[in-house]
Design a protein around this motif. Structure first.
Motif, PDB file in Angstrom:
ATOM      1  N   THR A  60     -16.182  43.627  61.786  1.00 34.27           N
ATOM      2  CA  THR A  60     -16.902  43.282  60.556  1.00 34.27           C
ATOM      3  C   THR A  60     -18.035  44.261  60.241  1.00 34.27           C
ATOM      4  O   THR A  60     -18.544  44.942  61.134  1.00 34.27           O
ATOM      5  CB  THR A  60     -17.522  41.881  60.684  1.00 34.27           C
ATOM      6  N   PRO A  61     -18.491  44.272  58.985  1.00 39.90           N
ATOM      7  CA  PRO A  61     -19.646  45.111  58.641  1.00 39.90           C
ATOM      8  C   PRO A  61     -20.894  44.704  59.424  1.00 39.90           C
ATOM      9  O   PRO A  61     -21.679  45.562  59.824  1.00 39.90           O
ATOM     10  CB  PRO A  61     -19.856  44.865  57.142  1.00 39.90           C
ATOM     11  N   PRO A  65     -23.178  47.916  61.816  1.00 41.15           N
ATOM     12  CA  PRO A  65     -24.193  48.237  60.809  1.00 41.15           C
ATOM     13  C   PRO A  65     -24.334  49.732  60.524  1.00 41.15           C
ATOM     14  O   PRO A  65     -24.697  50.099  59.403  1.00 41.15           O
ATOM     15  CB  PRO A  65     -25.481  47.659  61.397  1.00 41.15           C
ATOM     16  N   CYS A  66     -24.042  50.579  61.482  1.00 41.86           N
ATOM     17  CA  CYS A  66     -24.166  52.027  61.228  1.00 41.86           C
ATOM     18  C   CYS A  66     -23.163  52.466  60.167  1.00 41.86           C
ATOM     19  O   CYS A  66     -23.498  53.251  59.269  1.00 41.86           O
ATOM     20  CB  CYS A  66     -23.970  52.814  62.519  1.00 41.86           C
ATOM     21  N   ILE A  67     -21.943  51.957  60.267  1.00 44.26           N
ATOM     22  CA  ILE A  67     -20.925  52.263  59.264  1.00 44.26           C
ATOM     23  C   ILE A  67     -21.347  51.683  57.917  1.00 44.26           C
ATOM     24  O   ILE A  67     -21.284  52.364  56.894  1.00 44.26           O
ATOM     25  CB  ILE A  67     -19.547  51.722  59.693  1.00 44.26           C
ATOM     26  N   TYR A  86     -14.121  45.130  52.857  1.00 40.31           N
ATOM     27  CA  TYR A  86     -12.781  44.826  53.337  1.00 40.31           C
ATOM     28  C   TYR A  86     -11.685  45.368  52.410  1.00 40.31           C
ATOM     29  O   TYR A  86     -10.524  45.006  52.540  1.00 40.31           O
ATOM     30  CB  TYR A  86     -12.607  43.320  53.505  1.00 40.31           C
ATOM     31  N   ALA A  87     -12.051  46.239  51.475  1.00 40.86           N
ATOM     32  CA  ALA A  87     -11.064  46.798  50.549  1.00 40.86           C
ATOM     33  C   ALA A  87      -9.964  47.512  51.332  1.00 40.86           C
ATOM     34  O   ALA A  87     -10.222  48.204  52.319  1.00 40.86           O
ATOM     35  CB  ALA A  87     -11.741  47.768  49.583  1.00 40.86           C
ATOM     36  N   ALA A  88      -8.734  47.336  50.881  1.00 34.20           N
ATOM     37  CA  ALA A  88      -7.585  47.958  51.546  1.00 34.20           C
ATOM     38  C   ALA A  88      -7.800  49.452  51.694  1.00 34.20           C
ATOM     39  O   ALA A  88      -8.265  50.117  50.779  1.00 34.20           O
ATOM     40  CB  ALA A  88      -6.320  47.683  50.747  1.00 34.20           C
TER      41      ALA A  88
END
Length: 186
Positions: A60-61, A65-67, A86-88
């Motif tokens: 998950t985001p 958190p860095c991403i 969560y976009a494809a």
């Protein structure tokens, strides 16, 4: 001795049904597929009965958190609105809780396990992480590509500054969580 053969292919159109491989392994690539279900179906078809799949994807985001910070900041500098994490086809596309297991089941796999793994980045500094992102073929490069060199430099400096929050007395440690997905072909 054993012979190896390498072939470049699109996993969504692999075309190796009946190849009877013992295992299919995908490390940090499945999330970039626009149709991960098709990719999993293609991998399943390439496996022998009782063959195994192992895939590693980002979680998950919140657990990465860095991403999330890097992508959000790059999009802001590029004048783009926030995107669905969560976009494809995106870095975190398979991190939605339950999604990976659901896709594996829909692709016809059994003995499905999805295990979260803490995998923090440990580097000397946030600058080292930024350099890693810049040289890793990251989607951030595509987001920033339309900007001038000066604008790109400002974006990278902003990203680095925000990531400094993960600096410690021993260096930089960026939280990161992966999902280890394993399954068998029925």
């Amino acid at each position: 001795g054993a012979r190896l053969h390498f072939q470049v292919a699109d996993v969504q159109t692999l075309g190796l049904a009946g190849a009877h491989f013992d295992a299919a392994i995908c490390r940090l690539g499945l999330m970039f597929c626009r149709s991960p279900l098709e990719a999993l179906q293609q991998m399943r078809q390439a496996l022998r009965p009782a063959g195994h799949l192992a895939a590693l994807v980002f979680s998950t985001p919140e657990a990465n958190p860095c991403i999330a910070i890097t992508l959000r900041t790059a999009r802001q500098h590029a004048g783009l609105p926030d995107a669905d994490p969560y976009a494809a086809g995106s870095l975190l596309s398979l991190g939605r809780p339950g999604l990976a297991a659901h896709l594996l089941a829909d692709a016809g796999f059994s003995e499905i396990e999805v295990t979260p793994l803490a995998a923090p980045f440990r580097l000397p500094s946030a600058r080292d992480y930024v350099e890693f992102v810049r040289t890793s073929g990251s989607p951030v490069m595509e987001i920033l590509r339309p900007l001038s060199a000066v604008q790109q430099a400002l974006a990278w400096a902003d990203i680095e500054q925000q990531l400094n929050r993960f600096s410690t007395a021993r260096g930089w440690e960026g939280p990161n969580e992966l999902l280890l997905c394993s399954a068998s072909r029925c």
